[in-house]
Scaffold this active site. Sequence first.
Site, PDB file in Angstrom:
ATOM      1  N   ASP A  66       3.833   8.811   1.556  1.00  0.00           N
ATOM      2  CA  ASP A  66       2.821   7.976   2.195  1.00  0.00           C
ATOM      3  C   ASP A  66       2.226   8.590   3.464  1.00  0.00           C
ATOM      4  O   ASP A  66       1.192   8.144   3.944  1.00  0.00           O
ATOM      5  CB  ASP A  66       3.425   6.598   2.514  1.00  0.00           C
ATOM      6  CG  ASP A  66       3.770   5.867   1.231  1.00  0.00           C
ATOM      7  OD1 ASP A  66       2.949   5.918   0.297  1.00  0.00           O
ATOM      8  OD2 ASP A  66       4.869   5.286   1.158  1.00  0.00           O
ATOM      9  N   HIS A 160       1.074  -0.046  -4.066  1.00  0.00           N
ATOM     10  CA  HIS A 160       0.195   1.121  -4.020  1.00  0.00           C
ATOM     11  C   HIS A 160      -0.416   1.380  -5.410  1.00  0.00           C
ATOM     12  O   HIS A 160       0.142   0.961  -6.427  1.00  0.00           O
ATOM     13  CB  HIS A 160       0.999   2.372  -3.641  1.00  0.00           C
ATOM     14  CG  HIS A 160       1.437   2.423  -2.219  1.00  0.00           C
ATOM     15  ND1 HIS A 160       2.735   2.649  -1.849  1.00  0.00           N
ATOM     16  CD2 HIS A 160       0.739   2.314  -1.061  1.00  0.00           C
ATOM     17  CE1 HIS A 160       2.830   2.672  -0.524  1.00  0.00           C
ATOM     18  NE2 HIS A 160       1.633   2.463  -0.025  1.00  0.00           N
ATOM     19  N   CYS A 247       7.255   8.535  -4.596  1.00  0.00           N
ATOM     20  CA  CYS A 247       7.255   8.240  -3.152  1.00  0.00           C
ATOM     21  C   CYS A 247       8.157   9.169  -2.331  1.00  0.00           C
ATOM     22  O   CYS A 247       7.947   9.334  -1.139  1.00  0.00           O
ATOM     23  CB  CYS A 247       7.744   6.829  -2.899  1.00  0.00           C
ATOM     24  SG  CYS A 247       7.123   5.619  -4.050  1.00  0.00           S
TER      25      CYS A 247
HETATM   26  C1  CIR Z   1       7.054   0.431   2.065  1.00  0.00           C
HETATM   27  O1  CIR Z   1       6.929  -0.762   1.795  1.00  0.00           O
HETATM   28  O2  CIR Z   1       6.208   1.051   2.711  1.00  0.00           O
HETATM   29  C2  CIR Z   1       8.255   1.166   1.555  1.00  0.00           C
HETATM   30  N1  CIR Z   1       9.405   0.316   1.603  1.00  0.00           N
HETATM   31  C3  CIR Z   1       8.030   1.660   0.144  1.00  0.00           C
HETATM   32  C4  CIR Z   1       7.005   2.739   0.057  1.00  0.00           C
HETATM   33  C5  CIR Z   1       6.864   3.300  -1.319  1.00  0.00           C
HETATM   34  N2  CIR Z   1       5.987   4.400  -1.318  1.00  0.00           N
HETATM   35  C6  CIR Z   1       5.156   4.710  -2.293  1.00  0.00           C
HETATM   36  O3  CIR Z   1       5.003   3.924  -3.237  1.00  0.00           O
HETATM   37  N3  CIR Z   1       4.433   5.794  -2.175  1.00  0.00           N
END
Ligand code: CIR
Length: 252
Positions: A66, A160, A247
Amino acid sequence: MFTHAITRKPGPNFANGLTTSQLGRPDFRRMLEQHAQYVATLKSLGLKVTVLDALPDYPDAYFVEDAAIVTPKIAVITHPGAISRRGEVASIEPALQPYRPIVRIQPPATVEGGDVLMTGNHFFIGISERTNPAGASELAHWLYQAGHTTTLVPVAAGLHLKSEVNYLGQNTLILTEKLAGRPEFKKYRQIVVAAEETYAANTLWINDTLLTPKGFPQTYRQLQALNLPILELATSGAQKMDGGLTCMSLRF
Ligand code: CIR
């Protein structure tokens, strides 16, 4: 062809990250095992893997995807939509510096890499709760400057864009029923995951091997049609924190 990946170790407080899942609190030791397995798998596919240290102040920081978008031409450092995650980007930038020219998304624009799907030279950018319209157009601008093309896609529900759709090479997408009918994805061959297996839409294509989460047998059978090696990985820890296979790394 990917040659590198950047990952980050989950920290002992990783279960304090953001989540909407009702799957219970994940266990740290198991999470570390699953993460180590993930890193070992990337290495077994020939990638040089950088493992960054956990960031104690940012429990979601091991979801490195991210914090940046890395293309063959540039790296775009994001400005995450989740306020609690904004500080993660400072330590991603030096890790990417040796590899790509860097540009940055500037507030009030927000982007998270989980909303950005690369299909060859073309990128789909999801507009979601985390990536706002200003962020999507700023990112589209940088990608265009680097010679890439883009399509913006509204992400109606869910976290996402890549929670719902991923690219598997050979002009093929794996995606949820919800996105299957969308005009943006018409020209692709589609593997549509069963309603009870939507989590498996987060399958990762690396150098013609498919990494897919363990425990989704219908999706596994559908993937076999592609005639590529398939590796199943345990992801229960990440799943409890709304994350998955894509992720946990930046691949380039
Ligand atoms: C969040 O809510 O930001 C994190 N717990 C999970 C992020 C997952 N990332 C992704 O799908 N690229």
